[in-house]
Write a protein that holds these residues in place. Sequence first.
Motif, PDB file in Angstrom:
ATOM      1  N   PRO A 154     -34.745 114.587 167.652  1.00  0.00           N
ATOM      2  CA  PRO A 154     -33.916 113.446 167.262  1.00  0.00           C
ATOM      3  C   PRO A 154     -34.635 112.568 166.242  1.00  0.00           C
ATOM      4  N   VAL A 155     -33.861 111.980 165.367  1.00  0.00           N
ATOM      5  CA  VAL A 155     -34.451 111.101 164.358  1.00  0.00           C
ATOM      6  C   VAL A 155     -35.163 109.935 165.008  1.00  0.00           C
ATOM      7  N   ALA A 156     -34.561 109.419 166.056  1.00  0.00           N
ATOM      8  CA  ALA A 156     -35.160 108.265 166.729  1.00  0.00           C
ATOM      9  C   ALA A 156     -36.544 108.594 167.266  1.00  0.00           C
ATOM     10  N   THR A 157     -36.717 109.842 167.688  1.00  0.00           N
ATOM     11  CA  THR A 157     -38.023 110.254 168.193  1.00  0.00           C
ATOM     12  C   THR A 157     -39.090 110.156 167.111  1.00  0.00           C
ATOM     13  N   VAL A 158     -38.759 110.580 165.918  1.00  0.00           N
ATOM     14  CA  VAL A 158     -39.723 110.536 164.822  1.00  0.00           C
ATOM     15  C   VAL A 158     -40.138 109.099 164.539  1.00  0.00           C
ATOM     16  N   THR A 159     -39.173 108.214 164.530  1.00  0.00           N
ATOM     17  CA  THR A 159     -39.490 106.814 164.288  1.00  0.00           C
ATOM     18  C   THR A 159     -40.400 106.269 165.379  1.00  0.00           C
ATOM     19  N   ARG A 160     -40.087 106.619 166.629  1.00  0.00           N
ATOM     20  CA  ARG A 160     -40.934 106.132 167.719  1.00  0.00           C
ATOM     21  C   ARG A 160     -42.322 106.734 167.649  1.00  0.00           C
ATOM     22  N   LEU A 161     -42.421 107.987 167.227  1.00  0.00           N
ATOM     23  CA  LEU A 161     -43.724 108.622 167.097  1.00  0.00           C
ATOM     24  C   LEU A 161     -44.636 107.802 166.183  1.00  0.00           C
ATOM     25  N   ALA A 162     -44.081 107.334 165.103  1.00  0.00           N
ATOM     26  CA  ALA A 162     -44.874 106.518 164.184  1.00  0.00           C
ATOM     27  C   ALA A 162     -45.308 105.223 164.850  1.00  0.00           C
ATOM     28  N   LEU A 163     -44.470 104.713 165.719  1.00  0.00           N
ATOM     29  CA  LEU A 163     -44.843 103.494 166.432  1.00  0.00           C
ATOM     30  C   LEU A 163     -45.922 103.776 167.474  1.00  0.00           C
ATOM     31  N   TYR A 164     -45.810 104.913 168.161  1.00  0.00           N
ATOM     32  CA  TYR A 164     -46.868 105.293 169.098  1.00  0.00           C
ATOM     33  C   TYR A 164     -48.197 105.374 168.355  1.00  0.00           C
ATOM     34  N   LEU A 165     -48.155 105.991 167.198  1.00  0.00           N
ATOM     35  CA  LEU A 165     -49.367 106.152 166.407  1.00  0.00           C
ATOM     36  C   LEU A 165     -49.982 104.802 166.073  1.00  0.00           C
ATOM     37  N   ARG A 166     -49.132 103.871 165.705  1.00  0.00           N
ATOM     38  CA  ARG A 166     -49.590 102.522 165.373  1.00  0.00           C
ATOM     39  C   ARG A 166     -50.334 101.901 166.547  1.00  0.00           C
ATOM     40  N   ARG A 217     -58.823 106.546 177.034  1.00  0.00           N
ATOM     41  CA  ARG A 217     -57.641 107.207 177.560  1.00  0.00           C
ATOM     42  C   ARG A 217     -56.482 106.223 177.698  1.00  0.00           C
ATOM     43  N   ILE A 218     -55.279 106.789 177.758  1.00  0.00           N
ATOM     44  CA  ILE A 218     -54.097 105.937 177.890  1.00  0.00           C
ATOM     45  C   ILE A 218     -53.022 106.694 178.665  1.00  0.00           C
ATOM     46  N   GLN A 219     -52.206 105.974 179.384  1.00  0.00           N
ATOM     47  CA  GLN A 219     -51.097 106.591 180.095  1.00  0.00           C
ATOM     48  C   GLN A 219     -49.792 106.306 179.362  1.00  0.00           C
ATOM     49  N   SER A 220     -48.849 107.177 179.575  1.00  0.00           N
ATOM     50  CA  SER A 220     -47.555 106.997 178.933  1.00  0.00           C
ATOM     51  C   SER A 220     -46.935 105.646 179.314  1.00  0.00           C
ATOM     52  N   GLY A 245     -42.114  98.170 174.868  1.00  0.00           N
ATOM     53  CA  GLY A 245     -40.874  97.813 175.546  1.00  0.00           C
ATOM     54  C   GLY A 245     -39.966  99.001 175.796  1.00  0.00           C
ATOM     55  N   LEU A 246     -40.563 100.134 176.103  1.00  0.00           N
ATOM     56  CA  LEU A 246     -39.766 101.341 176.331  1.00  0.00           C
ATOM     57  C   LEU A 246     -40.000 101.854 177.741  1.00  0.00           C
ATOM     58  N   ASN A 247     -39.306 102.934 178.058  1.00  0.00           N
ATOM     59  CA  ASN A 247     -39.462 103.591 179.340  1.00  0.00           C
ATOM     60  C   ASN A 247     -40.560 104.658 179.249  1.00  0.00           C
ATOM     61  N   ASP A 248     -41.370 104.770 180.312  1.00  0.00           N
ATOM     62  CA  ASP A 248     -42.467 105.751 180.308  1.00  0.00           C
ATOM     63  C   ASP A 248     -41.976 107.141 179.972  1.00  0.00           C
ATOM     64  N   SER A 249     -40.924 107.543 180.645  1.00  0.00           N
ATOM     65  CA  SER A 249     -40.493 108.932 180.535  1.00  0.00           C
ATOM     66  C   SER A 249     -39.982 109.232 179.126  1.00  0.00           C
ATOM     67  N   LEU A 250     -39.508 108.207 178.464  1.00  0.00           N
ATOM     68  CA  LEU A 250     -39.066 108.414 177.081  1.00  0.00           C
ATOM     69  C   LEU A 250     -40.258 108.766 176.199  1.00  0.00           C
ATOM     70  N   VAL A 251     -41.353 108.083 176.426  1.00  0.00           N
ATOM     71  CA  VAL A 251     -42.577 108.379 175.675  1.00  0.00           C
ATOM     72  C   VAL A 251     -43.001 109.828 175.930  1.00  0.00           C
ATOM     73  N   ARG A 252     -43.010 110.206 177.188  1.00  0.00           N
ATOM     74  CA  ARG A 252     -43.444 111.572 177.513  1.00  0.00           C
ATOM     75  C   ARG A 252     -42.499 112.614 176.922  1.00  0.00           C
ATOM     76  N   ARG A 253     -41.211 112.324 177.005  1.00  0.00           N
ATOM     77  CA  ARG A 253     -40.250 113.292 176.494  1.00  0.00           C
ATOM     78  C   ARG A 253     -40.347 113.417 174.969  1.00  0.00           C
ATOM     79  N   ASP A 254     -40.549 112.298 174.311  1.00  0.00           N
ATOM     80  CA  ASP A 254     -40.750 112.346 172.861  1.00  0.00           C
ATOM     81  C   ASP A 254     -41.915 113.260 172.516  1.00  0.00           C
TER      82      ASP A 254
END
Lengths: 231, 231
Positions: free
Chosen positions: B27-39, B51-54, B62-71
């Motif tokens: 999903p496009v939204a995933t790509v955008t969030r990936l860049a935010l995770y990277l930041r 180390r870090i947890q999802s 401000g997101l859900n843990d499982s969304l991070v993992r699924r991305d």
Amino acid sequence: MPFEPTDSDDEEAGRPSPASNPSPNVPVATVTRLALYLRELQQLQRSGQQRIQSSAIAKRLGLNDSLVRRDLSCFGQFGQRGVGYSIVGLTKAIQAILGTDRSWNVILIGSGNLGRALSGYRGFNQQGFRLVGVFDSDPSKIGTKLGTITVSPLEELESTVEREKVELAILAVPASSAAIVAQRLEDAGVTGILNFAPVTVRSPGSGLTVVDVDLAVELQRLAFAVVNSRG
Amino acid sequence: MPFEPTDSDDEEAGRPSPASNPSPNVPVATVTRLALYLRELQQLQRSGQQRIQSSAIAKRLGLNDSLVRRDLSCFGQFGQRGVGYSIVGLTKAIQAILGTDRSWNVILIGSGNLGRALSGYRGFNQQGFRLVGVFDSDPSKIGTKLGTITVSPLEELESTVEREKVELAILAVPASSAAIVAQRLEDAGVTGILNFAPVTVRSPGSGLTVVDVDLAVELQRLAFAVVNSRG
DNA sequence: ATTAATTTGGAACAAAGCGTTTAATTTACC
DNA sequence: GGTAAATTAAACGCTTTGTTCCAAATTAAT
């Protein structure tokens, strides 16, 4: 018979997320496209054209005709069947929808490279956004001119917001100070922030609305799209 | 048994739009969030954390843990069960996904206010984007310096693209010349354009990828969100 | 006048995207 | 060893999004 009430939206109810979406019926994508329609319409208006059809708008943007009509019909009836849309009429209608049929007072925080560029951006003024103040915490910047506006010290932020009835702010400060400034803006009564700082300036459930523009993120999205297009 | 092949995506096939979506599963939204995770990860890395947890990443944005993992699991397994993610490892993994694990040569067209600001934007360099040229058609701009780079005449665009193997271009020219320049960029072999001009620079079905950033449109979206939030 | 062509309006439909939940698996710690 | 924690992966359901289809309205032509 056009006399049926148009409240067909509570026919099957079910609103599990009452506060998540500001205006329930309107997709986010529609709002973005509306701004693009406006851009095209204003261009057409300058060329002297009077009327336009949904199919012509769609073609200019590479979209489907019916998508254009459906986007517009979310908000009312702006066209004439068999004829099309009046360009000036539709322009005003979309401006009213977006809220840019009036003038917005805007302030800019941060007079660095990006801030200076934004202060001179003509597109803002053309769409009804009036820059009424520029602020910076760097003493060497204060007093310098950005176009016709003089950079003020950050201390005067609150008083300007109140005096000028400022509703929107453009945040172009370093990441390290973005969160603090955002909090001050909210406390001062600003209701919307266009955030260019590469950090999360999240509203903790308040009435503050934030739109983020991270230029590095956009380039990364581009890189991903390029890499994944050839294959 | 984790031995089942992971090609469960063609089980019910049906690809009515073969060329519309570059990479089907993402999903496009995933790509955008990936860049935010990277930041966020890069910020954590600077703080020395290992180390870090999802759940921690999710909380910061401000997101859900499982969304991070699924991305993340769209692209592979980067975490360790019971432990979490290695910050450096995940950083590199996301960079590889986005395509920024290597250096990209970028040119900038337009040395106006916005162009000058973009040329000095640190975020680009930090993410692996290397500015190797700035171009302008205005003779009075040519030869001036933007940081360490000298503005070149537009005529040298094609030769620079070839010599420096330029793949990406940032378009910061007036709307009136954007389409022509975009065409020249495509012909020269550029595969991606970050377009700041307020016009549609659509690829006519070619391999060119365009990401649009219209600052006025962003402000209009903000205005709409503000108007429709209080009510 | 009546008919035909054009175009919007709006409902209905279908599909894809997205986010949450649940169960299974692995690791670390007591 | 057993328990707690954390990722994976699949499944579910909801929302959103875009398209198709038909009715209504206007214009122009016969």
